[in-house]
Structure formats: C-alpha cells, structure tokens
Motif scaffolding. Sequence first.
Motif, PDB file in Angstrom:
ATOM      1  N   GLU A  61       0.827  -1.201   0.000  1.00  0.00           N
ATOM      2  CA  GLU A  61       0.000   0.000   0.000  1.00  0.00           C
ATOM      3  C   GLU A  61       0.867   1.260   0.000  1.00  0.00           C
ATOM      4  O   GLU A  61       0.507   2.260  -0.621  1.00  0.00           O
ATOM      5  CB  GLU A  61      -0.972  -0.007   1.172  1.00  0.00           C
ATOM      6  CG  GLU A  61      -2.065  -1.043   0.988  1.00  0.00           C
ATOM      7  CD  GLU A  61      -3.155  -0.983   2.050  1.00  0.00           C
ATOM      8  OE1 GLU A  61      -3.178  -0.027   2.850  1.00  0.00           O
ATOM      9  OE2 GLU A  61      -3.994  -1.901   2.068  1.00  0.00           O
ATOM     10  N   ALA A  98      -8.088  -2.787  -3.864  1.00  0.00           N
ATOM     11  CA  ALA A  98      -8.037  -3.299  -2.501  1.00  0.00           C
ATOM     12  C   ALA A  98      -9.337  -3.088  -1.747  1.00  0.00           C
ATOM     13  O   ALA A  98      -9.658  -3.845  -0.854  1.00  0.00           O
ATOM     14  CB  ALA A  98      -6.895  -2.638  -1.737  1.00  0.00           C
ATOM     15  N   GLY A 142      -9.218   2.742  -4.087  1.00  0.00           N
ATOM     16  CA  GLY A 142      -7.984   2.035  -4.364  1.00  0.00           C
ATOM     17  C   GLY A 142      -6.986   3.039  -4.896  1.00  0.00           C
ATOM     18  O   GLY A 142      -7.267   4.242  -4.900  1.00  0.00           O
ATOM     19  N   TRP A 183      -6.509   2.606   3.788  1.00  0.00           N
ATOM     20  CA  TRP A 183      -5.534   2.427   2.713  1.00  0.00           C
ATOM     21  C   TRP A 183      -4.269   3.076   3.226  1.00  0.00           C
ATOM     22  O   TRP A 183      -4.152   4.291   3.234  1.00  0.00           O
ATOM     23  CB  TRP A 183      -6.050   3.089   1.439  1.00  0.00           C
ATOM     24  CG  TRP A 183      -5.174   2.908   0.250  1.00  0.00           C
ATOM     25  CD1 TRP A 183      -4.312   3.817  -0.268  1.00  0.00           C
ATOM     26  CD2 TRP A 183      -5.064   1.756  -0.566  1.00  0.00           C
ATOM     27  NE1 TRP A 183      -3.658   3.302  -1.348  1.00  0.00           N
ATOM     28  CE2 TRP A 183      -4.118   2.022  -1.557  1.00  0.00           C
ATOM     29  CE3 TRP A 183      -5.669   0.496  -0.554  1.00  0.00           C
ATOM     30  CZ2 TRP A 183      -3.758   1.108  -2.525  1.00  0.00           C
ATOM     31  CZ3 TRP A 183      -5.313  -0.411  -1.521  1.00  0.00           C
ATOM     32  CH2 TRP A 183      -4.371  -0.098  -2.491  1.00  0.00           C
TER      33      TRP A 183
END
Length: 197
Positions: A61, A98, A142, A183
Amino acid sequence: MSEEPLLRPEETDRIREAIAAAVLGAPDGLADSLERDPHGYLRLVDASRVGAEEASRLLREAVQGARAAGHSWDAVGRVLGVSRQAAQQRFAGKGAVAHPAPPAGSGPDGPERRTLGGLSAFNEMAALEEAGRDGWHMVGYGPFFHEVEASGQPWEHCRITLPSAARHRRMESEGWIPVGAGWFPWRYYKRPVDPGS
C-alpha cells in the motif's frame, strides 16, 4: 553514487522495536509464556507470521501510495534497493482494487455509481469535496480512484492517518462513518451534511 537515507538510524531502530513489541505484546501472555511453555514458541511463530503479512501489506500500500503521489518506479526501486523493473514487477497491479465498492443495488432502482479516477494523495480530497457537495458519497477506493454513489443530500469526507481506537470511536460519535478498512497510511470517513446548515 549513494543517496542520503530517507530515515535516520534511530528512526529505523524505533520501527524495528515497535514491530517486535507488537508481535510479542499483542497475543495475551506470549512474552511471559516463552520462559516456561514450549507451545509459546509456536504462538510466537504465528504472531510473527501475522506481523510479516501485515508488514508486506503495508509495503504494497505504501508503494501504491508513492505511485499515486507521482513517484516513478525508478524512485520506488531506489528506496527499496532494487531496479525499477524489479519494483514494478513486484508491486504493479497488486492490490489495485483493494477496497472495491460493494455491488450496486439491483435493477433500475439501484443507486447510481461512478468512479473518480486519476486521483493522487494530493488531489483526492478536493475531488471528494466537490463530489460530496453534489450529493455523492464514497463507497470504495484504491490507488488512483474513489468509487462514489449518488444520494439526495450533500456529504463531507475526511482522511486521517490511521487513528487510534479512541480517535476512531470519537470520529464515529461525531457522526463520521468509516469507509473500508483504510488504505495505508490513511483511514477515510464520510458523513452526511445537514442541507440547512
């Protein structure tokens, strides 16, 4: 020609110590059990596995975040100590979706959805602010995108670095709704805005 390290040695040491403390401290009684219980060492292996998986996820990430912030694969590779090609092969496309949005409502009565694309860490909040004023709220995200859904009222969005449990509870008590699991290093929240305010 060697580049200046991004982290000072004491910062690197603090990160390593914090990870070791988390692995040893999160499972109840693990550290104490190592003095007397051979099974404790299997728990240590399992806790270390979870720590390694989480560190790997955070790295993926973080790389996607660096790319979303406009850094090249060459720059990412230099930080990782590998070539541009090696960094790209290892991380390109992994976790690209994600936090996908859940499926839209079925049939023509389902809420309208759209994707805000081409986003970076530097422009995503302005894009969400504009969408929120127009009655759109975030439902997924994402690297380089946010998925938003239409509603009949304005929304506000915020992004904070991963909060403590106490801060997360405070955010929720103030009406903020978490979106997804975060995230790294961000956690996203939204809340409806009273049109009369």
